[in-house]
Design a protein around this motif. Structure first.
Motif, PDB file in Angstrom:
ATOM      1  N   SER A 145       0.837  -1.195   0.000  1.00 33.85           N
ATOM      2  CA  SER A 145       0.000   0.000   0.000  1.00 33.85           C
ATOM      3  C   SER A 145       0.872   1.244   0.000  1.00 33.85           C
ATOM      4  O   SER A 145       1.783   1.366   0.817  1.00 33.85           O
ATOM      5  CB  SER A 145      -0.899   0.010   1.245  1.00 33.85           C
ATOM      6  OG  SER A 145      -1.544   1.259   1.380  1.00 33.85           O
ATOM      7  N   GLU A 146       0.572   2.148  -0.902  1.00 28.21           N
ATOM      8  CA  GLU A 146       1.285   3.427  -0.930  1.00 28.21           C
ATOM      9  C   GLU A 146       0.687   4.392   0.092  1.00 28.21           C
ATOM     10  O   GLU A 146       1.346   5.329   0.533  1.00 28.21           O
ATOM     11  CB  GLU A 146       1.214   4.039  -2.333  1.00 28.21           C
ATOM     12  CG  GLU A 146       1.901   3.208  -3.410  1.00 28.21           C
ATOM     13  CD  GLU A 146       3.411   3.220  -3.305  1.00 28.21           C
ATOM     14  OE1 GLU A 146       3.978   4.235  -2.878  1.00 28.21           O
ATOM     15  OE2 GLU A 146       4.029   2.201  -3.647  1.00 28.21           O
ATOM     16  N   GLY A 188       3.907   0.049   5.426  1.00 32.00           N
ATOM     17  CA  GLY A 188       3.998  -1.202   6.163  1.00 32.00           C
ATOM     18  C   GLY A 188       2.867  -2.175   5.893  1.00 32.00           C
ATOM     19  O   GLY A 188       2.931  -3.323   6.309  1.00 32.00           O
ATOM     20  N   LEU A 189       1.819  -1.734   5.188  1.00 38.70           N
ATOM     21  CA  LEU A 189       0.689  -2.618   4.892  1.00 38.70           C
ATOM     22  C   LEU A 189       0.914  -3.295   3.551  1.00 38.70           C
ATOM     23  O   LEU A 189       1.225  -2.636   2.549  1.00 38.70           O
ATOM     24  CB  LEU A 189      -0.623  -1.830   4.867  1.00 38.70           C
ATOM     25  CG  LEU A 189      -1.884  -2.653   4.632  1.00 38.70           C
ATOM     26  CD1 LEU A 189      -2.105  -3.661   5.765  1.00 38.70           C
ATOM     27  CD2 LEU A 189      -3.091  -1.734   4.497  1.00 38.70           C
ATOM     28  N   GLN A 235      -9.685   1.714   0.417  1.00 38.94           N
ATOM     29  CA  GLN A 235      -9.243   2.750   1.362  1.00 38.94           C
ATOM     30  C   GLN A 235      -7.725   2.780   1.536  1.00 38.94           C
ATOM     31  O   GLN A 235      -7.202   3.747   2.085  1.00 38.94           O
ATOM     32  CB  GLN A 235      -9.940   2.604   2.722  1.00 38.94           C
ATOM     33  CG  GLN A 235      -9.553   1.371   3.506  1.00 38.94           C
ATOM     34  CD  GLN A 235     -10.490   0.204   3.296  1.00 38.94           C
ATOM     35  OE1 GLN A 235     -11.031   0.005   2.220  1.00 38.94           O
ATOM     36  NE2 GLN A 235     -10.696  -0.582   4.346  1.00 38.94           N
ATOM     37  N   PHE A 236      -7.026   1.755   1.073  1.00 38.13           N
ATOM     38  CA  PHE A 236      -5.571   1.732   1.201  1.00 38.13           C
ATOM     39  C   PHE A 236      -4.866   1.939  -0.145  1.00 38.13           C
ATOM     40  O   PHE A 236      -3.675   1.701  -0.258  1.00 38.13           O
ATOM     41  CB  PHE A 236      -5.114   0.429   1.852  1.00 38.13           C
ATOM     42  CG  PHE A 236      -5.732   0.182   3.195  1.00 38.13           C
ATOM     43  CD1 PHE A 236      -5.568   1.094   4.231  1.00 38.13           C
ATOM     44  CD2 PHE A 236      -6.497  -0.946   3.420  1.00 38.13           C
ATOM     45  CE1 PHE A 236      -6.147   0.871   5.471  1.00 38.13           C
ATOM     46  CE2 PHE A 236      -7.073  -1.176   4.660  1.00 38.13           C
ATOM     47  CZ  PHE A 236      -6.897  -0.271   5.684  1.00 38.13           C
ATOM     48  N   ALA A 252       2.162  -3.527  -7.072  1.00 35.92           N
ATOM     49  CA  ALA A 252       2.617  -4.916  -7.127  1.00 35.92           C
ATOM     50  C   ALA A 252       4.122  -4.945  -6.885  1.00 35.92           C
ATOM     51  O   ALA A 252       4.866  -4.192  -7.510  1.00 35.92           O
ATOM     52  CB  ALA A 252       2.278  -5.539  -8.469  1.00 35.92           C
ATOM     53  N   VAL A 253       4.543  -5.795  -5.952  1.00 36.47           N
ATOM     54  CA  VAL A 253       5.972  -5.857  -5.619  1.00 36.47           C
ATOM     55  C   VAL A 253       6.553  -7.262  -5.757  1.00 36.47           C
ATOM     56  O   VAL A 253       7.746  -7.455  -5.542  1.00 36.47           O
ATOM     57  CB  VAL A 253       6.243  -5.319  -4.193  1.00 36.47           C
ATOM     58  CG1 VAL A 253       5.924  -3.842  -4.120  1.00 36.47           C
ATOM     59  CG2 VAL A 253       5.471  -6.097  -3.140  1.00 36.47           C
TER      60      VAL A 253
END
Length: 89
Positions: A25-26, A30-31, A46-47, A52-53
């Motif tokens: 999540s940008e 940490g999410l 909402q996040f 994609a990583v």
């Protein structure tokens, strides 16, 4: 006479394993999330934005010793699985 398929001993669990995509999540540092679709269309809005990583092959292990079984079940029922790294002491 027909030959048996080479993977005839594969368990149902292995046969049903999915490719899992890893997102970050940008909006919430940490999410992270797991999803079965590369575009992350089912991830919580909402996040957003999600980036994609990485990806986990159907026979691969998730990072940080997370349970693949739990992740896949969450994806099947909710469309995604959220996770975060615990803060180091």
């Amino acid at each position: 006479m027909l030959a048996e398929p080479a993977n005839s001993n594969a368990t149902t669990e292995q046969a049903a394993a999915m490719r899992i995509f890893i997102f970050k999540s940008e909006a919430r540092p940490g999410l992270h999330a797991f999803s079965a679709d590369l575009d992350g269309s089912r991830l919580p809005k909402q996040f957003r934005p999600w980036r994609a990583v990485g990806a986990i092959a159907p026979d691969g292990n998730p990072p940080h010793e997370l349970s693949r079984e739990v992740i896949e079940q969450a994806i099947r029922t909710q469309g995604f699985q959220l996770w975060r790294m615990s803060k180091k002491a």
